[in-house]
Design an enzyme around this catalytic site. Structure first.
Site, PDB file in Angstrom:
ATOM      1  N   LYS A 164       5.777  16.420  24.176  1.00 39.09           N
ATOM      2  CA  LYS A 164       4.432  16.020  23.742  1.00 39.09           C
ATOM      3  C   LYS A 164       4.534  14.632  23.115  1.00 39.09           C
ATOM      4  O   LYS A 164       5.292  14.434  22.158  1.00 39.09           O
ATOM      5  CB  LYS A 164       3.872  16.991  22.702  1.00 39.09           C
ATOM      6  CG  LYS A 164       3.331  18.272  23.305  1.00 39.09           C
ATOM      7  CD  LYS A 164       2.596  19.091  22.249  1.00 39.09           C
ATOM      8  CE  LYS A 164       2.095  20.393  22.835  1.00 39.09           C
ATOM      9  NZ  LYS A 164       1.483  21.260  21.804  1.00 39.09           N
ATOM     10  N   GLU A 258       1.703  24.213  27.781  1.00 36.06           N
ATOM     11  CA  GLU A 258       0.829  25.040  26.955  1.00 36.06           C
ATOM     12  C   GLU A 258      -0.301  25.651  27.782  1.00 36.06           C
ATOM     13  O   GLU A 258      -1.467  25.542  27.455  1.00 36.06           O
ATOM     14  CB  GLU A 258       0.257  24.207  25.787  1.00 36.06           C
ATOM     15  CG  GLU A 258      -0.024  25.064  24.575  1.00 36.06           C
ATOM     16  CD  GLU A 258      -0.160  24.274  23.277  1.00 36.06           C
ATOM     17  OE1 GLU A 258       0.585  23.303  23.065  1.00 36.06           O
ATOM     18  OE2 GLU A 258      -1.012  24.652  22.494  1.00 36.06           O
ATOM     19  N   ARG A 263       3.380  28.713  24.383  1.00 36.51           N
ATOM     20  CA  ARG A 263       3.712  27.554  23.538  1.00 36.51           C
ATOM     21  C   ARG A 263       2.827  27.507  22.291  1.00 36.51           C
ATOM     22  O   ARG A 263       3.215  26.954  21.265  1.00 36.51           O
ATOM     23  CB  ARG A 263       3.610  26.257  24.352  1.00 36.51           C
ATOM     24  CG  ARG A 263       4.120  25.047  23.588  1.00 36.51           C
ATOM     25  CD  ARG A 263       4.444  23.869  24.484  1.00 36.51           C
ATOM     26  NE  ARG A 263       4.863  22.733  23.674  1.00 36.51           N
ATOM     27  CZ  ARG A 263       5.447  21.648  24.136  1.00 36.51           C
ATOM     28  NH1 ARG A 263       5.693  21.528  25.425  1.00 36.51           N
ATOM     29  NH2 ARG A 263       5.788  20.667  23.330  1.00 36.51           N
TER      30      ARG A 263
END
Ligand code: GLY
Length: 398
Positions: A164, A258, A263
């Site tokens: 991320k 995700e 997640r």
């Protein structure tokens, strides 16, 4: 792993944590010092990636906190020795650099450097550097190879692993971003020796989180080793960073983007935590890890209201956070503002606030079963002025 005080570096073995993502797989190396091995680690990481052997240049992104310690020159030397020509760019320390203007400075540097698609970006620093440099790596020339070198505990156990990356919009944190996996993550727990104590504590909030969401024996290790961890015993640090990275790698390998909901378990404590950060102000009284600590307690109390978890388990959590000098409440914050901030959480569906709540130490589930009345009662307890003022123990190494 009995803590044993300081141990000669030569006794440490490097731990290699694989993040299994098919063609985007990579290694998280967790070790203590041994900077001489950094160049060959990067060379191998690049050779294994799509960037391949033609990758011979690197933009090292760091900040003045790191250069003041002289750290970057050792990393530059290790890259040069491995046949990778480094150029270092400094960004001002602090969240303000995670902006479009901050990214533009790095794009300018890449253009001036005549970077090509095989130029590596080396992010040397804490979460801000990793997120910003990672975002630039994701977007310049539609993606450059990225090597993460996290130097804070928070970045080592969380943001450097999992891909991320992003920058802030003035109206919302991390809203402009991408998934861009690094080709390798190099973690030197020796970098934590010079980290301010408050930042160590903030990283510990995320470490405690891993114990609660998926690893009860690890939670017990933290209870046993709390004193050694705060004293930065090298073995204790290697254990907590290595195990945290392994746990995160496991989650990311199963739900990289995700999508399946798995997640999202990493968001335990963050629904209330983000609201605390928003209401207290990002630069204010609560740093991210502190807000997450208070958020984990509040969300555990919500789980207790739903009959999910025993008061004893919550007591263990509160006691551990307290030993780490982390807050377990947020006295005096405005409840309505917290509720409003939580209602904007990205996990929410059809107007209902979704939480990740513990069933026991070591197991969580995502739910929207909490009623507004339950949520309001949780917030009343969180902000109560008679709540135990746990930050009292900050500054003590018990
Ligand atoms: N920090 C949460 C995640 O990486 O998904």
């Amino acid at each position: 792993m009995p803590p044993t005080g300081s141990v000669a570096d030569s006794e440490f073995l490097d731990e290699r944590v694989p993040v299994e993502l098919g063609p985007r797989s990579y290694i998280v190396r967790v070790g203590n010092r041994r900077l001489d091995a950094f160049g060959s680690f990067v060379r191998q990481a690049l050779d294994r990636s799509w960037a391949g052997r033609t990758s011979r240049t690197a933009l090292v992104v760091t900040d003045s906190n790191l250069t003041a310690l002289g750290l970057h020159s050792a990393y530059e030397a290790a890259l040069s020795a491995a046949g990778i020509e480094p150029v270092t760019v400094l960004v001002p320390p602090g969240e303000g650099s995670k902006s479009l203007a901050g990214a533009a400075k790095l794009y300018d540097a890449l253009v001036a450097f005549k970077a090509d698609r095989h130029t590596a970006i080396v992010a040397l620093g804490g979460g801000v550097i990793g997120d910003l440099a990672g975002f630039v790596a994701a977007t310049y020339a539609r993606g450059l190879p990225l090597v993460m070198v996290p130097t804070t505990l928070l970045a080592q156990v969380d943001s450097s692993v999992g891909g991320k990356v992003g920058i802030n919009h003035p109206a919302a944190k991390n809203i402009i971003g991408a998934f861009h996996q690094p080709v390798g993550v190099w973690i030197d727990t020796g970098a934590l020796d010079s980290l301010p104590l408050r930042e160590v504590r903030c990283g510990l909030a995320e470490v405690v989180k891993y114990g609660v969401i998926m690893d009860a024996p690890f939670f017990a290790d933290l209870e046993r080793d709390a004193r050694a961890i705060l004293a930065r015993d090298p073995r204790a640090l290697l254990h907590i960073v290595g195990r945290s990275c392994r746990l995160k790698a496991q989650v990311v390998a199963q739900d990289e983007r995700e999508e399946s909901g798995l997640r999202a378990i990493l968001n335990f404590g963050h629904t209330v935590g983000h609201a605390i950060e928003t209401v207290a102000g990002y630069a204010g009284e609560f740093q991210h890890g502190e807000a997450v600590a208070a958020g984990m307690v509040a969300e555990s109390r919500l789980a207790e209201r739903l009959g999910w978890i025993s008061p004893d388990a919550i007591e263990r959590l509160v006691r551990l956070l307290d030993r780490f000098g982390l807050p377990t409440s947020a006295p005096g914050l405005d409840r309505e503002h917290l509720l409003e901030a939580m209602s904007r959480d990205k996990k929410n569906r059809q107007g209902k606030i979704r939480f990740v709540l513990p069933r026991a130490i070591g197991r969580v589930e995502t739910t929207d079963a909490a009623s507004e009345e339950d949520v309001r009662a949780m917030l009343a307890e969180l902000v109560s002025l008679s709540a135990p003022e746990t930050p009292l123990s900050r500054g003590q190494i018990e």
